[in-house]
Scaffold this motif. Sequence first.
Motif, mmCIF file in Angstrom:
data_model
loop_
_atom_site.group_PDB
_atom_site.id
_atom_site.type_symbol
_atom_site.label_atom_id
_atom_site.label_comp_id
_atom_site.label_asym_id
_atom_site.label_seq_id
_atom_site.Cartn_x
_atom_site.Cartn_y
_atom_site.Cartn_z
ATOM 1 N N ALA A 1 0.822 -1.218 0.000
ATOM 2 C CA ALA A 1 0.000 0.000 0.000
ATOM 3 C C ALA A 1 0.855 1.267 0.000
ATOM 4 N N ARG A 2 1.919 1.297 0.800
ATOM 5 C CA ARG A 2 2.750 2.504 0.824
ATOM 6 C C ARG A 2 3.361 2.797 -0.534
ATOM 7 N N GLU A 3 3.902 1.757 -1.136
ATOM 8 C CA GLU A 3 4.524 1.948 -2.446
ATOM 9 C C GLU A 3 3.487 2.406 -3.479
ATOM 10 N N LEU A 4 2.319 1.770 -3.466
ATOM 11 C CA LEU A 4 1.305 2.145 -4.459
ATOM 12 C C LEU A 4 0.800 3.565 -4.214
ATOM 13 N N SER A 5 0.677 3.943 -2.950
ATOM 14 C CA SER A 5 0.253 5.317 -2.655
ATOM 15 C C SER A 5 1.291 6.316 -3.172
ATOM 16 N N LEU A 6 2.558 6.009 -2.959
ATOM 17 C CA LEU A 6 3.615 6.909 -3.451
ATOM 18 C C LEU A 6 3.621 6.966 -4.982
ATOM 19 N N ILE A 7 3.279 5.847 -5.607
ATOM 20 C CA ILE A 7 3.249 5.794 -7.076
ATOM 21 C C ILE A 7 2.095 6.642 -7.628
ATOM 22 N N CYS A 8 1.066 6.866 -6.803
ATOM 23 C CA CYS A 8 -0.060 7.736 -7.199
ATOM 24 C C CYS A 8 0.093 9.155 -6.660
ATOM 25 N N ILE B 1 -6.702 2.936 -5.358
ATOM 26 C CA ILE B 1 -7.433 3.901 -4.526
ATOM 27 C C ILE B 1 -7.395 3.474 -3.068
ATOM 28 N N GLU B 2 -7.537 2.189 -2.827
ATOM 29 C CA GLU B 2 -7.488 1.716 -1.435
ATOM 30 C C GLU B 2 -6.110 1.928 -0.824
ATOM 31 N N ALA B 3 -5.076 1.754 -1.629
ATOM 32 C CA ALA B 3 -3.718 2.015 -1.125
ATOM 33 C C ALA B 3 -3.561 3.490 -0.743
ATOM 34 N N CYS B 4 -4.061 4.382 -1.586
ATOM 35 C CA CYS B 4 -3.965 5.823 -1.289
ATOM 36 C C CYS B 4 -4.721 6.161 -0.015
ATOM 37 N N MET B 5 -5.918 5.602 0.120
ATOM 38 C CA MET B 5 -6.726 5.902 1.304
ATOM 39 C C MET B 5 -6.083 5.318 2.563
ATOM 40 N N ALA B 6 -5.385 4.189 2.423
ATOM 41 C CA ALA B 6 -4.747 3.558 3.588
ATOM 42 C C ALA B 6 -3.461 4.283 3.983
ATOM 43 N N GLU B 7 -2.795 4.907 3.031
ATOM 44 C CA GLU B 7 -1.498 5.561 3.288
ATOM 45 C C GLU B 7 -1.489 6.977 2.716
ATOM 46 N N PRO B 8 -2.365 7.835 3.239
ATOM 47 C CA PRO B 8 -2.527 9.153 2.599
ATOM 48 C C PRO B 8 -1.311 10.071 2.723
ATOM 49 N N TRP B 9 -0.450 9.822 3.705
ATOM 50 C CA TRP B 9 0.754 10.667 3.814
ATOM 51 C C TRP B 9 1.683 10.428 2.627
ATOM 52 N N TYR B 10 1.748 9.189 2.165
ATOM 53 C CA TYR B 10 2.631 8.892 1.033
ATOM 54 C C TYR B 10 2.098 9.482 -0.275
ATOM 55 N N MET B 11 0.815 9.792 -0.330
ATOM 56 C CA MET B 11 0.260 10.351 -1.557
ATOM 57 C C MET B 11 0.416 11.869 -1.639
ATOM 58 N N ALA B 12 0.855 12.502 -0.551
ATOM 59 C CA ALA B 12 1.040 13.966 -0.586
ATOM 60 C C ALA B 12 2.116 14.318 0.444
ATOM 61 N N GLY B 13 1.715 14.541 1.710
ATOM 62 C CA GLY B 13 2.722 14.817 2.723
ATOM 63 C C GLY B 13 2.146 15.596 3.892
ATOM 64 N N THR B 14 3.040 16.049 4.727
ATOM 65 C CA THR B 14 2.661 16.716 5.971
ATOM 66 C C THR B 14 1.865 17.997 5.697
ATOM 67 N N ARG B 15 0.681 18.071 6.284
ATOM 68 C CA ARG B 15 -0.229 19.220 6.161
ATOM 69 C C ARG B 15 -0.687 19.491 4.729
ATOM 70 N N ARG B 16 -0.558 18.524 3.862
ATOM 71 C CA ARG B 16 -1.021 18.720 2.487
ATOM 72 C C ARG B 16 -2.518 18.409 2.373
ATOM 73 N N ALA B 17 -3.189 19.102 1.454
ATOM 74 C CA ALA B 17 -4.640 18.983 1.334
ATOM 75 C C ALA B 17 -5.099 17.552 1.063
ATOM 76 N N CYS B 18 -4.494 16.865 0.101
ATOM 77 C CA CYS B 18 -4.939 15.501 -0.227
ATOM 78 C C CYS B 18 -4.875 14.614 1.010
#
Lengths: 333, 333
Positions: free
Chosen positions: A70-77, A225-242
């Motif tokens: 999930a972390r890797e897939l979230s970072l890939i998105c 999508i489930e990976a992003c929702m499970a690891e939302p920090w990897y899809m954006a970052g600290t205090r980011r909107a997403c």
Amino acid sequence: MENPIVVEVTRGGRVESRHRGAFAVVDAKGRAVHAAGDIEAPVFPRSAVKVLQALPLIESGAADRFGLGARELSLICASHSGEEGHVALASDILAKAGLGEGDLECGCHWPFAGAVARRIAGEGREPNQLHNNCSGKHSGFLCTAVHLGEATRGYVGARHPVQERVRAALADLTGTALDPEEAGIDGCSIPTYAAPLRGFAQAFARIVADEGAAPERLAAGRRLIEACMAEPWYMAGTRRACTLLMEAAPGRVFAKTGAEGVFCGAVPELGLGFALKIEDGATRAAEALTASLLARLFEPHDPALAAIYAEQSRAGLRNWKKTETGEVRAMAL
Amino acid sequence: MENPIVVEVTRGGRVESRHRGAFAVVDAKGRAVHAAGDIEAPVFPRSAVKVLQALPLIESGAADRFGLGARELSLICASHSGEEGHVALASDILAKAGLGEGDLECGCHWPFAGAVARRIAGEGREPNQLHNNCSGKHSGFLCTAVHLGEATRGYVGARHPVQERVRAALADLTGTALDPEEAGIDGCSIPTYAAPLRGFAQAFARIVADEGAAPERLAAGRRLIEACMAEPWYMAGTRRACTLLMEAAPGRVFAKTGAEGVFCGAVPELGLGFALKIEDGATRAAEALTASLLARLFEPHDPALAAIYAEQSRAGLRNWKKTETGEVRAMAL
């Protein structure tokens, strides 16, 4: 067609600036259940469709071959902030495919978050391509190419099989013919294809409603999508909107920003997708409008969650002495 | 009244984003010789009127008492980039009045230019109030207060005599009644007063045409504008739009940016002032439109200079690999 004012910026008791835009909330059949402005005009989705750009990574078997979780897939998105955890994980993904930073073709930029950039500068370092906000996506592209035995060099070109697969997936799910000759070049050098907001919203609705495309494609989208929702920090970052939008409703909301005022997302429990574009390209307005759309979607059945999103749809503005001077706020939809 | 699209942003062969706005080119009598959009709606001018905010410094005799030359006056009218020369000169001005960084009430921020901020971080330092883009203006306020024997603490408040004088000068030259109760608070904590674009443009026209106000006030304005034109680096900084616009026509063009998409300026040889506001607050669009307005104003009598401004009204966009991806361009006016 004139786009309505969707976000206001105030100072004191006065509206100082205004943002116009269009949005589409759509079901898997492409019916707009809620919309404003011109949702049929072609729009470059930019990074808001990174989930769709990652579909071939799953469909080809590359994600399983390289054991991407999930972390890797979230970072890939992701359009990530270039924080240490993002950079390290992008490097790990490349290593799994036997590659390194020098194989990336996304180019180099200082992390957008000033504090992150200054931390790197403060340590006397410079950013490399792993710090590029798209380095996860590009690592995913390279994994697919390696897995399929394709040349890795030139993987950003519109005619490379990596990008041809991306285009086919985008065309399929958005229901739009996409011509490589009409592509724009994105910040990270890959092609970006314009399509109507309705089409992008429908693509995400199809994934979460599990209808309207091949089962393998829909399953791949759902996994991303489930990976992003499970690891939302990897899809954006600290205090980011997403990250904040997804953290507010774990596993229930997917939302992804794109440059020039675009946002795409989905609410799985409603089987709906959404896409929006601020006419002038302003990120602050795209973020406020996304939160406001989510507030409206949850209002009937989860008013508590709707209230959290309503709060996120207004951002107080403070000056250098921390005095509140105004706010960015979405208009009533 | 609907504001027209004044600037487009392209990607590939397509318009990706659009900026609406209003502009007024006005003579000393307030006649609009060239205008579009709503030029009567009140607009916060933000930093675009720093010249007008500095009038009491000249009129009170403080500038002469402290021996402020063109560089100092340009910095006092500046939104500077916090480069070493800006910071050192702001400190010098304060020292002339027997004050220091701790007397400023503008607050602290990292320089907006990433490279400048990273240089400071790379040296293990933090910014102080002298790095605030408004530190020159605030140093000027403090000089006036010291010269007139007023309390320096609280000089940013709307009811402090420093700000009362600023308001009176703004009301006089713009021909607009300005109520302190309706002021917004600016980024640097001083009041900002909304007035029509026509009024701001007229204020600058009066100064360069030398008519429509008391001779001492007009002379003070002319001295400030001439200082900015003589030392344009101190009014902004390296590669900044205001600096480049003034360097293109030494002594012939005054142009000053303000936050949220505002620009004000004047062309002395034509006796005209101008003011513009991008509806959505975008700086990129305000800069392109300003260059385009100047191109139009010089076209009839100096086509070579007009061509330079026409060039500045289009900014190529490049991605992280330096590939040209599109441009920001003003519409034909």
